[in-house]
Design an enzyme around this catalytic site. Structure first.
Site, short mmCIF file in Angstrom:
data_model
loop_
_atom_site.label_atom_id
_atom_site.label_comp_id
_atom_site.label_asym_id
_atom_site.label_seq_id
_atom_site.Cartn_x
_atom_site.Cartn_y
_atom_site.Cartn_z
N THR A 15 69.36 53.77 53.71
CA THR A 15 69.75 55.17 53.61
C THR A 15 71.26 55.35 53.69
O THR A 15 71.82 56.28 53.11
CB THR A 15 69.06 55.97 54.74
N SER A 61 64.81 49.14 52.91
CA SER A 61 64.44 48.01 53.79
C SER A 61 62.94 47.85 53.98
O SER A 61 62.49 46.84 54.52
CB SER A 61 65.15 48.11 55.14
N THR A 94 67.17 51.52 57.93
CA THR A 94 66.77 51.59 59.34
C THR A 94 65.29 51.27 59.57
O THR A 94 64.89 50.98 60.69
CB THR A 94 67.07 52.97 59.95
N ASP A 95 64.48 51.33 58.50
CA ASP A 95 63.04 51.18 58.72
C ASP A 95 62.65 49.79 59.23
O ASP A 95 61.69 49.66 59.98
CB ASP A 95 62.26 51.52 57.44
N1 ASP Z 1 63.71 53.73 53.96
C1 ASP Z 1 65.08 53.58 54.39
C2 ASP Z 1 65.36 52.10 54.56
O1 ASP Z 1 64.93 51.54 55.52
C3 ASP Z 1 65.29 54.33 55.66
C4 ASP Z 1 66.66 54.24 56.26
O2 ASP Z 1 67.50 53.45 55.93
O3 ASP Z 1 66.93 55.06 57.19
O4 ASP Z 1 65.95 51.51 53.70
#
Ligand code: ASP
Length: 333
Positions: A15, A61, A94-95
């Site tokens: 993100t 991710s 972050t996932d």
């Molecule tokens: N779906 C995103 C990822 O993990 C979420 C994020 O980065 O906050 O790439």
């Protein structure tokens, strides 16, 4: 006068590199921007360190796993081995940041600071958190006190150990926290504070052998309990190719009585069972769980189900004693 710190930023997507159609749209696409794009909005970073960047992946991710982690670990290792490099920052979704940070912590043995960061809001949001997080991550990496601490995560002004970092909210900018230990430190623009002397969290670099492509990391399933659940999927599974299972149990590692004989049978058949918990801050100790800790049944201590699955897979592939491995996550040093 000490020479200017040199920090390498490795971009993997997420993100922090995401874009939406409008600043107020909750939906967006992750992994759209390059490291150079991210740096454009934080020109002051040039006062913190000499920066170089490379784009390794442009991924959401959710699509990352051991293949990408291995490549990332080797890239970091190569950069960190260069004499003039102070440390490496990784921008990441972050996932699965918890798993990536733990994998890097368990496999990398450099003393140089390795810092992961990301953001909860895309770069196009009204008030994106990515620029500050990246600025802070570089600042921590360039700090004189950052070396020898194992892999760290910097989010929302906190410095978190890879062993203890957990994501606890789907959207909020304070989604990341440290459980059970306190954050290693805090970072504000221009100031970095570590609350303890430099010590690496447990198991730093203990599974470096997993970086070899020849090493097979066994798949470890996670079974999540819920009141009234039939557990039919677990009981009907073919276990011939499997070696490990993590149970996301209730509270302190309780599981329904009806499941106990089946799990004991799996353990008797040689499947290693780690009991964790579905609660946010996990505490599962041998004396608190329904099953008895013995050969092939192990309490996860403070590790959540997904981090337990990763550690179990690495321990199985390295032929390490699983109970001793999980026990050692409780001790620092
Ligand atoms: N779906 C995103 C990822 O993990 C979420 C994020 O980065 O906050 O790439």
């Amino acid at each position: 006068m000490p020479s200017e710190p040199k920090v390498v930023i490795v971009g993997t997507g997420g993100t922090i590199a995401g874009r939406a159609d409008s600043a107020t749209n909750l939906a967006y696409s992750a992994g759209q921007l390059s490291v150079a794009d991210l740096l454009e909005v934080i020109p002051d970073l040039a006062n913190v360190a000499q920066i170089s960047g490379q784009n390794l992946f442009s991924l959401n991710s959710k699509d990352m796993g051991p293949d990408q982690w291995r490549l990332l670990a080797r890239t970091i290792s190569e950069e960190a081995s260069r004499k003039d490099v102070t440390g490496v920052v990784v921008t990441h979704g972050t996932d699965t940041l918890e798993e990536a940070a733990l994998f890097l912590h368990l496999t990398l043995s450099t003393d140089k600071p390795i810092v992961l960061t990301g953001s909860m809001r895309p770069a196009t949001a009204l008030s994106p958190d990515g620029p500050a997080n990246l600025f802070h991550a570089v600042q921590v990496c360039a700090s004189a006190n950052a070396s020898g601490r194992g892999v760290m995560v910097v989010m929302n002004g906190e410095i978190l150990s890879a062993l203890h970092v957990v994501k606890r909210h789907s959207i909020a900018t304070n989604a990341f926290t440290s459980s059970p230990a306190r954050p290693l430190g805090r970072v504000y623009s221009g100031r970095t504070f570590f609350f303890s002397d430099s010590t690496k969290a447990a198991l730093a670099g203990a599974f470096g052998g997993a970086l070899s492509n020849d090493v097979v990391l066994p798949a470890v399933d996670i079974h999540y309990v819920a009141a009234g659940n039939s557990h039919a999927d677990l009981l009907s599974r073919d276990w011939t190719e499997r070696r490990g299972l993590v149970i996301a149990g209730f509270g302190c590692g309780e599981i329904p009585d009806g499941l106990v004989p089946e799990i004991n049978r799996l353990a008797d058949d040689g499947i290693t069972i780690v009991v964790s918990s579905r609660v946010a801050d996990v505490v599962v100790l041998p004396e608190t769980m329904t099953l008895t800790e013995e050969h092939h049944i192990v309490a996860s201590r403070h590790l959540n189900p997904h981090k337990s699955a990763l550690l179990l897979s690495l321990a199985l592939s390295a032929g390490k004693d699983v109970a001793a491995t999980f026990m050692s996550t409780d001790a620092d040093g």
